[in-house]
Scaffold this active site. Structure first.
Site, PDB file in Angstrom:
ATOM      1  CG  ASP A 109      -0.312   0.120   2.508  1.00 40.45           C
ATOM      2  OD1 ASP A 109       0.858  -0.671   2.670  1.00 40.45           O
ATOM      3  OD2 ASP A 109      -0.609   0.463   3.471  1.00 40.45           O
ATOM      4  CG  HIS A 140      -1.461  -6.995  -1.905  1.00 37.30           C
ATOM      5  ND1 HIS A 140      -2.717  -7.156  -2.507  1.00 37.30           N
ATOM      6  CD2 HIS A 140      -1.733  -5.962  -1.168  1.00 37.30           C
ATOM      7  CE1 HIS A 140      -3.262  -6.195  -2.326  1.00 37.30           C
ATOM      8  NE2 HIS A 140      -2.792  -5.170  -1.643  1.00 37.30           N
ATOM      9  CG  ASP A 199       3.562 -16.202  -5.602  1.00 35.45           C
ATOM     10  OD1 ASP A 199       3.375 -15.049  -5.003  1.00 35.45           O
ATOM     11  OD2 ASP A 199       4.227 -16.507  -6.639  1.00 35.45           O
TER      12      ASP A 199
END
Ligand code: 9MR
Length: 747
Positions: free
Chosen positions: A343, A670, A718
């Site tokens: 993020d 991610h 994954d």
């Protein structure tokens, strides 16, 4: 185009249920189409488009002309709203789509049609001109009547045409049974074993009695052999396993394999070079995590990108950030620092532990018997500051330290000296999204005691380590640390709210006694002052049993203080007891490692793997490594070294959790900008990036749709969508750097 879809799928679902031996899902008999008019036989209604897209019927399909020159995927889209989803129900999302010219990407999502636009499932295929059919099963994490199916086609420089047909969202399908491909049943460290270090492997087999094994060199010649040791059913994986010890073989080489029970392991080296490289790569991870600076492609080929969150639109920028409404009436320049993870948030608590672990990696090189500070000298990490005569790891950590200092409430303001807990977007953003493309408003969140003490601890530690290179910075850091310490004592229980999690993580924590202890320890080690020695010695944390199964982490920081008190020279009365407590903690992790057939120092209660378990394994190994630094006893060195085997492939999934290190490695972590899986023009994470790893709680919908009921080590996938098992994060990579550096030093 007309179809006999429902009948076919019901049959497939029933067949699937029989073949897998699983009971058919309760709703298998009534699969229900959730979309209206996905076949486009006579109309495109009720599908909508964004105003810049023109869509119409063409040969029984919906074709859309997508303009070029938009920034984000969602800037040009076709969709259908008011779809109902039922929490816990599985859906089959299927569609046929083509794109012309070849190679454009569409982001197909099922998500919320209103703010905060949560995504429950997404996939971003690269389209062909002839078109392909796609089908996926996912499980809804929510009950809603406001879901949306959308095809987001923006973000392309040139205009293109997308055609779709047979769009379907079928409810009531059985959840998909996911079988990870785990390759050969002989599980090894896919990177390498130290020539003089331990060499262990795990064999998955039905056999209950010992089996022969052979170690083969790259030419296929057997160079060692022996017998496996049956270990019964392993709790962490649910598998029947044997362990194999081939530590007697010490000759360096490349391309070895281990053969047992008719299976050949993935190849591995015996040598030290890989760890020298991993030490550097795990540290080089940080430069492209930097906020507020353009990443130079000459320093990180393939990873160059514009600066993020400087005040260039669409960024709203970090140089003049106001608080959340009602929290404060000033603005701060909080540019710089590292993005926390995948993020764009920046959090003082996690920044603190990450900075500590990097600084400790360096400090260990200065202090430990096998340390050698030249390994991290200037010029080792290819950062923009390389060549300034300061060790590169200090340059890198300073990028974060400067940010942490900026998060401190200025003099003259309410709560002066406290540190704001975090700065991040007002709303969560989708993926992919380069830092420089984030259009959201940034907000400062209230100060917290824990953030303030993270600042105090790391700034105090920095004061002693940067002193030889920059006295002014060292003095500035120490005075900020003192100010933070005083402010925290005055506000000892200002905790970040567990519900302040929109647009960023919470990092909430209702116990600050460990952060107080850690900050006092660092202030004492840097200043030698009585007040800090007294605080440390009278804190119950100084003697508490802190080396539990989950180890230390951003929210459990007592070990940071304890390890430093045990290793950084000082005249602390009772220092021997502190050192003994670390060795005692290491004894516990050694016992755990010995009892685990996969040989890691990690056995969480009830086999519940925690968020970021890879780093917890590594941090437990850090305690073992520190016990070696304290005692010189080989058993701790070997256990610490062996812990790397699990991270690098000796595990139930036969995967290395470090990108680029091993035959099969995590590479879809991610991340909003290493989002290669969603956009082929973006890179995968750089070599040396650690994945969070198995997490029994599987909080993200993607993991929930694939891993329901998973046992311990199997709770990992994954995929970029699995933010609860497969994120990258600055604190986790710091644990990897710390251990890679230790192991490299044992060569
Ligand atoms: O690592 C954090 C983990 O311990 C917490 O349980 C989890 C939920 O609060 O958050 C993790 O940290 C994430 C943070 O909140 C936001 N940035 C990404 C972090 C890694 O997933």
């Amino acid at each position: 185009m007309k179809r006999r879809r429902t009948v076919l799928l019901t049959l497939a679902a029933l067949l699937g249920a029989t073949l897998t031996g699983l009971p058919a899902g309760p709703a298998a008999a009534d699969e229900v189409e959730q979309l209206k008019n996905g076949t486009f036989d006579t109309t495109t209604a009720p599908w909508w488009t964004t105003s810049n897209v023109t869509a119409g019927l063409s040969d029984g399909q919906l074709c859309a002309d997508v303009p070029g020159g938009t920034a984000n995927r969602w800037d040009a889209a076709v969709g259908q709203n008011d779809v109902t989803l039922v929490k816990g129900e599985s859906y089959r999302f299927a569609f046929k789509v083509s794109g012309s010219p070849e190679g454009h990407v569409v982001r197909a999502i099922v998500g919320l049609q209103v703010s905060p636009y949560d995504t429950y499932f997404e996939i971003s295929p690269q389209l062909t001109v002839s078109g392909d059919t796609y089908a996926y099963t996912f499980t809804s994490p929510v009950d809603t009547t406001q879901a949306q199916v959308a095809f987001q086609a923006g973000g392309s420089a040139d205009a293109w045409r997308m055609c779709m047909d047979d769009v379907s969202l079928l409810g009531g399908v059985p959840p998909e049974v996911y079988h990870p491909d785990t390759g050969p049943r002989v599980r090894v460290n896919q990177v390498g074993y130290l020539p003089s270090g331990p060499k262990n492997a795990t064999l998955v087999t039905d056999a209950t009695t010992r089996l022969p094994w052979q170690l083969k060199n790259a030419g296929g010649t057997t160079v060692a052999h022996g017998w496996s040791v049956p270990r019964g059913v392993d709790v962490s994986s649910g598998q029947n396993v044997h362990s194999i010890d081939f530590g007697a073989y010490r000759r360096p080489g490349k391309g070895f394999t281990l053969v047992a029970d008719g299976e050949t392991s993935r190849p591995f080296d015996i040598g030290t070079g890989d760890y020298e490289q991993l030490r550097l790569d795990s540290l080089k991870y940080y430069y492209p995590q930097r906020s507020g600076i353009a990443i130079r492609d000459d320093l990180r080929p393939g990873y160059g990108r514009p600066a993020g969150h400087v005040d260039v639109p669409p960024n709203q920028g970090d140089s003049n950030v106001a608080c959340q409404p009602g929290v404060c009436d000033y603005t701060l320049d909080v540019t710089g620092g590292w993005y926390d993870a995948g993020d764009h948030g920046k959090y003082v608590v996690n920044g603190g532990i990450a900075t500590w672990e990097l600084l400790s990696t360096y400090e260990r090189e200065l202090l430990a018997r096998t340390g050698e500070s030249g390994r991290l000298r200037d010029g080792t990490l290819a950062v923009p500051e390389s060549g300034n005569k300061v060790p590169d790891v200090l340059d890198e950590a300073r990028w974060e330290l400067e940010f942490l200092l900026k998060m401190q409430v200025p003099d003259g303001r309410p709560l002066a000296g406290m540190a704001h807990h975090k700065v991040h977007d007002e709303q969560w953003t989708g993926l992919p999204l380069l830092p420089s493309d984030d259009p959201q408003k940034r907000e400062l969140h209230p100060p917290s005691t824990q953030a303030t003490l993270n600042l105090a601890a790391t700034a105090a530690q920095a004061a002693r380590l940067y002193r030889p290179y920059d006295r002014a910075f060292a003095a500035k850091a120490l005075s900020a640390a003192r100010k933070a310490w005083t402010a925290a004592l005055a506000h000892p229980a200002m905790y970040a709210s567990a519900s302040d999690g929109t647009g960023g993580g919470t990092y909430d924590d209702t116990n600050a006694t460990d952060e107080f202890y850690w900050a006092a320890a660092e202030l004492y080690l840097t200043t030698g002052e009585q007040q800090f020695a007294d605080y440390v010695r009278t804190s119950p944390v100084n003697t508490a049993d802190i080396f539990g199964p989950l180890g230390f982490d951003w929210g459990r920081t007592a070990a940071a203080g304890r390890l430093d008190l045990a290793t950084v020279p000082s005249k602390l009365p009772g220092r021997d007891k502190v050192r003994q407590s670390v060795v005692k903690g290491a004894d516990r992790y050694l016992a755990t490692l010995t009892s685990q057939p996969y040989g890691m120092p990690y056995a969480p209660d009830d086999n519940l793997y925690d968020w970021g378990s890879s780093a917890q394994v590594l941090n437990n190994a850090v305690v073992l490594a520190t016990a070696y630094d304290i005692t010189g006893a080989a058993k701790y060195r070997d256990a610490a070294t062996q812990s790397m085997d699990y991270i690098l492939g000796r595990n139930a999934l036969n995967i290395s959790y470090v990108t680029g290190y091993g035959e099969v490695t995590s590479h879809n972590q991610h991340s909003r900008w290493y989002a290669h899986e969603l956009d082929p023009n973006l890179p995968n994470p750089p070599r040396g990036t650690l994945a969070g790893g198995p997490n029994s709680s599987i909080q993200d919908p993607y993991a929930q749709s694939k891993l329901q009921g998973c046992v311990g080590q199997f709770c990992y996938i994954d995929d970029i969508q699995s933010w609860s098992t497969n994120e990258t994060a600055i604190n986790w990579n710091a644990a990897l750097a710390r251990m890679a550096s230790f192991v490299a030093d044992q060569g």
